[in-house]
Design a protein around this motif. Structure first.
Motif, PDB file in Angstrom:
ATOM      1  N   THR A  89       0.658  -0.935  -0.029  1.00 38.75           N
ATOM      2  CA  THR A  89      -0.119  -0.275  -0.265  1.00 38.75           C
ATOM      3  C   THR A  89       0.792   1.401   0.210  1.00 38.75           C
ATOM      4  N   LYS A  90       2.519   1.103   0.045  1.00 37.59           N
ATOM      5  CA  LYS A  90       3.061   1.613   0.580  1.00 37.59           C
ATOM      6  C   LYS A  90       2.847   3.121   1.854  1.00 37.59           C
ATOM      7  N   ASP A  91       1.983   2.131   2.490  1.00 36.94           N
ATOM      8  CA  ASP A  91       1.644   4.411   3.753  1.00 36.94           C
ATOM      9  C   ASP A  91       2.275   3.603   4.720  1.00 36.94           C
ATOM     10  N   VAL A  92       2.686   4.816   5.294  1.00 36.58           N
ATOM     11  CA  VAL A  92       4.720   4.627   6.398  1.00 36.58           C
ATOM     12  C   VAL A  92       3.351   5.180   7.335  1.00 36.58           C
ATOM     13  N   SER A  93       4.522   4.444   8.518  1.00 39.84           N
ATOM     14  CA  SER A  93       3.846   4.417   9.645  1.00 39.84           C
ATOM     15  C   SER A  93       5.570   4.612  10.339  1.00 39.84           C
ATOM     16  N   LEU A  94       5.830   5.292  11.913  1.00 43.12           N
ATOM     17  CA  LEU A  94       6.077   5.864  12.633  1.00 43.12           C
ATOM     18  C   LEU A  94       6.343   4.895  13.928  1.00 43.12           C
ATOM     19  N   MET A  95       7.732   3.656  13.644  1.00 39.73           N
ATOM     20  CA  MET A  95       7.427   2.840  14.841  1.00 39.73           C
ATOM     21  C   MET A  95       8.852   3.662  15.673  1.00 39.73           C
ATOM     22  N   VAL A  96       7.696   3.673  16.944  1.00 32.04           N
ATOM     23  CA  VAL A  96       8.867   4.361  18.390  1.00 32.04           C
ATOM     24  C   VAL A  96       8.886   3.407  18.991  1.00 32.04           C
ATOM     25  N   MET A 152       4.859   2.479  31.799  1.00 35.96           N
ATOM     26  CA  MET A 152       5.331   2.899  30.613  1.00 35.96           C
ATOM     27  C   MET A 152       3.798   3.482  30.175  1.00 35.96           C
ATOM     28  N   GLU A 153       2.890   2.455  30.701  1.00 35.40           N
ATOM     29  CA  GLU A 153       2.019   3.442  30.265  1.00 35.40           C
ATOM     30  C   GLU A 153       1.559   5.365  29.799  1.00 35.40           C
ATOM     31  N   GLU A 154       2.056   5.791  31.350  1.00 27.54           N
ATOM     32  CA  GLU A 154       2.210   6.998  31.278  1.00 27.54           C
ATOM     33  C   GLU A 154       3.369   7.250  30.263  1.00 27.54           C
ATOM     34  N   ALA A 155       4.580   7.033  29.751  1.00 28.06           N
ATOM     35  CA  ALA A 155       5.285   6.795  28.358  1.00 28.06           C
ATOM     36  C   ALA A 155       4.438   6.679  27.158  1.00 28.06           C
ATOM     37  N   LYS A 156       4.237   5.825  26.831  1.00 34.33           N
ATOM     38  CA  LYS A 156       3.271   5.601  26.328  1.00 34.33           C
ATOM     39  C   LYS A 156       2.057   6.895  26.226  1.00 34.33           C
ATOM     40  N   ARG A 157       1.692   7.013  26.712  1.00 35.54           N
ATOM     41  CA  ARG A 157       0.864   8.410  26.389  1.00 35.54           C
ATOM     42  C   ARG A 157       1.435   9.829  25.799  1.00 35.54           C
ATOM     43  N   LEU A 158       3.093   9.961  26.597  1.00 35.23           N
ATOM     44  CA  LEU A 158       3.119  11.035  26.117  1.00 35.23           C
ATOM     45  C   LEU A 158       4.080  10.496  25.070  1.00 35.23           C
ATOM     46  N   TRP A 159       4.562  10.085  24.676  1.00 35.45           N
ATOM     47  CA  TRP A 159       4.855   9.166  22.847  1.00 35.45           C
ATOM     48  C   TRP A 159       3.503   9.831  22.006  1.00 35.45           C
ATOM     49  N   GLU A 160       2.192   9.457  22.834  1.00 36.26           N
ATOM     50  CA  GLU A 160       0.638   9.741  21.517  1.00 36.26           C
ATOM     51  C   GLU A 160       0.724  11.439  21.657  1.00 36.26           C
ATOM     52  N   ASN A 161       0.953  11.639  22.559  1.00 38.84           N
ATOM     53  CA  ASN A 161       1.276  13.604  22.676  1.00 38.84           C
ATOM     54  C   ASN A 161       2.053  13.839  21.295  1.00 38.84           C
ATOM     55  N   GLN A 162       3.556  13.643  21.534  1.00 46.20           N
ATOM     56  CA  GLN A 162       4.487  14.152  21.084  1.00 46.20           C
ATOM     57  C   GLN A 162       4.538  13.718  19.808  1.00 46.20           C
ATOM     58  N   ILE A 163       3.709  12.412  19.465  1.00 43.43           N
ATOM     59  CA  ILE A 163       2.946  11.830  17.783  1.00 43.43           C
ATOM     60  C   ILE A 163       2.579  13.090  17.347  1.00 43.43           C
ATOM     61  N   ASP A 164       1.539  13.057  17.740  1.00 41.73           N
ATOM     62  CA  ASP A 164       0.637  14.260  17.802  1.00 41.73           C
ATOM     63  C   ASP A 164       1.036  15.247  17.676  1.00 41.73           C
ATOM     64  N   GLU A 165       1.707  15.889  18.262  1.00 39.23           N
ATOM     65  CA  GLU A 165       2.310  17.136  18.059  1.00 39.23           C
ATOM     66  C   GLU A 165       2.907  16.888  16.220  1.00 39.23           C
ATOM     67  N   LEU A 166       3.787  16.226  16.164  1.00 40.18           N
ATOM     68  CA  LEU A 166       4.977  16.276  14.994  1.00 40.18           C
ATOM     69  C   LEU A 166       3.679  15.806  14.069  1.00 40.18           C
ATOM     70  N   LYS A 167       2.613  15.299  14.047  1.00 41.19           N
ATOM     71  CA  LYS A 167       1.776  14.956  12.618  1.00 41.19           C
ATOM     72  C   LYS A 167       1.447  16.966  13.061  1.00 41.19           C
ATOM     73  N   HIS A 168       0.700  17.198  13.845  1.00 41.64           N
ATOM     74  CA  HIS A 168       0.676  18.726  13.700  1.00 41.64           C
ATOM     75  C   HIS A 168       1.457  19.527  12.628  1.00 41.64           C
ATOM     76  N   THR A 169       2.794  19.465  13.155  1.00 45.00           N
ATOM     77  CA  THR A 169       3.426  20.010  13.134  1.00 45.00           C
ATOM     78  C   THR A 169       4.414  20.174  11.168  1.00 45.00           C
ATOM     79  N   ILE A 170       3.618  18.671  11.082  1.00 45.58           N
ATOM     80  CA  ILE A 170       3.899  18.528   9.325  1.00 45.58           C
ATOM     81  C   ILE A 170       2.423  18.389   8.597  1.00 45.58           C
ATOM     82  N   GLY A 171       1.628  18.523   9.298  1.00 39.47           N
ATOM     83  CA  GLY A 171       0.124  19.203   8.663  1.00 39.47           C
ATOM     84  C   GLY A 171       0.067  17.472   8.029  1.00 39.47           C
ATOM     85  N   ALA A 172       0.448  16.381   8.885  1.00 39.06           N
ATOM     86  CA  ALA A 172      -0.150  14.940   7.929  1.00 39.06           C
ATOM     87  C   ALA A 172      -1.507  14.484   9.267  1.00 39.06           C
TER      88      ALA A 172
END
Length: 127
Positions: free
Chosen positions: A90-97, A107-127
């Motif tokens: 499909t050529k779909d792109v995923s970011l693996m952290v 771990m649960e707290e860190a996962k939520r932090l990563w989700e927020n960080q990646i949301d910020e990344l998506k917002h920054t690049i307009g994805a």
């Protein structure tokens, strides 16, 4: 005590080359990951508010992956890694952290932090 390894997958609508710049360069990381990022060779300094953490680049493969190791955790096997995965059909792109934590609760707290960080990344690049 050994740390718990975990991996998160985030679908992202961006080319691997463009996405890679956001975690392989100080200016890219500064746009979404930390308030300020400085580099000296393989040593990266991340600054958030009044907190400062240093990491070293362990491995780096252009447009594919970059792995960091916090200097404070030199005695263990932990690291954190950004890896770009492209579905061959499909050529779909995923970011693996990939990251590590001390226990399940952290771990649960860190996962939520990563989700927020990646949301910020998506917002920054307009994805």
């Amino acid at each position: 005590m050994s740390k718990l390894k975990y991996e998160l997958e985030f679908p992202i609508h961006a080319s691997p080359a463009m996405l890679y710049q956001y975690f392989a360069t100080a200016s890219g990381l500064q746009e979404w990951f930390a308030d300020k990022v400085n580099t000296r060779g393989k040593i990266i300094t991340f600054i958030w508010d009044d907190s400062e953490e240093e990491a070293t680049i362990v491995t780096k493969k252009s447009n594919e992956r970059i792995q960091f190791k916090w200097l404070e955790s030199e005695d263990d096997e932990s690291y954190f890694e950004f890896r770009i995965q492209v579905d061959p059909i499909t050529k779909d792109v995923s970011l693996m952290v990939t990251d590590f934590s001390d226990d399940e609760e952290e771990m649960e707290e860190a996962k939520r932090l990563w989700e927020n960080q990646i949301d910020e990344l998506k917002h920054t690049i307009g994805a």
